[in-house]
Design an enzyme around this catalytic site. Sequence first.
Site, PDB file in Angstrom:
ATOM      1  N   ILE A  14       0.793  -1.113   0.028  1.00 45.84           N
ATOM      2  CA  ILE A  14      -0.039  -0.316   0.169  1.00 45.84           C
ATOM      3  C   ILE A  14       1.020   1.230   0.058  1.00 45.84           C
ATOM      4  CG2 ILE A  14      -0.314   0.367   2.615  1.00 45.84           C
ATOM      5  CD1 ILE A  14      -3.024   0.625  -0.141  1.00 45.84           C
ATOM      6  N   SER A  36      11.809   0.801   6.625  1.00 44.65           N
ATOM      7  CA  SER A  36      11.285  -0.362   6.268  1.00 44.65           C
ATOM      8  C   SER A  36      11.954  -1.783   6.428  1.00 44.65           C
ATOM      9  CB  SER A  36      10.744  -0.447   4.918  1.00 44.65           C
ATOM     10  OG  SER A  36       9.939  -1.500   4.527  1.00 44.65           O
ATOM     11  N   LYS A  90      -5.308   1.777   8.150  1.00 43.86           N
ATOM     12  CA  LYS A  90      -6.349   1.072   8.580  1.00 43.86           C
ATOM     13  C   LYS A  90      -5.926  -0.515   8.606  1.00 43.86           C
ATOM     14  CE  LYS A  90      -7.896  -1.457   6.134  1.00 43.86           C
ATOM     15  NZ  LYS A  90      -7.687  -2.443   4.953  1.00 43.86           N
ATOM     16  N   ASP A 168     -10.001  -7.423   6.988  1.00 46.54           N
ATOM     17  CA  ASP A 168      -9.124  -6.634   6.379  1.00 46.54           C
ATOM     18  C   ASP A 168      -9.516  -5.541   5.349  1.00 46.54           C
ATOM     19  OD1 ASP A 168      -5.929  -5.542   6.421  1.00 46.54           O
ATOM     20  OD2 ASP A 168      -6.783  -5.733   4.465  1.00 46.54           O
TER      21      ASP A 168
END
Length: 308
Positions: A14, A36, A90, A168
Amino acid sequence: MQPIRLGLAGYGKIAQDQHLPAITSNPAFELVAVASQGAPCPGVANFGSLGELLATGPTVDAIAFCTPPQGRFALVQQALAAGKHVLVEKPPCASVGEALALVAVAERQQLAGLFAWHSRFAPGVELAREWLANLALQQVHIQWKEQVRKWHPGQEWIWQPGGLGVFDPGINALSIATALLPAPLLLQGAELSFPSNRQAPIAAQLQMQAGSVQVRAEFGFDHPGDDELWSIELRGAEGTLRLDNGGAVVHVDGVPRALADEGEYTLLYRHFEQLVRSGQRDMDVQPLRVVADAFLMGSRRQGAAFEW
Ligand code: NAP
């Protein structure tokens, strides 16, 4: 006005598909660093952990979190403790308790915070809100089905505890419903279907109520074919509005409505900019609370094993 210096934590699907294009096309933000464990982001300073970024990286004003929900609580807390504004993908955390704790810390620190319910920025949602202002809603029917192999290829975290499985994507529909409904969305019953070899459901059916409005949801994570079914039908005595493609397409009584589509993440980052500039928070936990209630109250059945 100076751009908001932004760090990204988590540079997976994402972050690459949506966050990076939305950030780089918005002059209000300057992406200066990425933390990351996965692939590095070209063109900016990369760090192996958020701690390293905060301790040794360039100064950032805000961090956008695109890591999986498990473990995100500690990371967001770390950023808030360092005085950074936060945008949190989210679902905001693996539990309602963690999400509420983050709301409290952000408030105490007087920092901006956004739980990024991106589906609320789909172009049809605002039109649905206007349409609902003039009628008495009676029923809502949600069908939110997609192919996990297409949208989450190889993501093991999604099947692990706290990964939510079919919720999800399903939580996106719940984020739209909770934004539109006139009263809190309360669960009445649910049936969850678990693959025999996984810790999270692959399908779910929810029966809910919001005031006098009956709400039904069907979620699926093994939807056949390439096309998703991301639809919400809102029915009142005077007519029906249907959101399709996650809210990108709207029909009122079967007639298509024209929509300007700026992109959910473009609008999301514009909203985050306003929150940062004004030091406000938009950290709604309602969609996560409904999912938690489904895990608490839902009956369970075991189905076939899931393999990628
Ligand atoms: P993903 O592809 O698995 O990406 C997550 C990335 O975060 C991976 O590169 C992972 O590295 C990295 N990571 C894990 N722990 C980290 C840590 N402590 N510090 C820094 N990096 C860390 O998952 P995704 O699909 O992007 O999803 C991320 C979040 O966005 C989820 O909450 C999801 O619900 C949400 N979201 C996803 C989509 C979608 O279509 N995929 C759409 C909207 C929202 P490793 O792989 O090496 O662990």
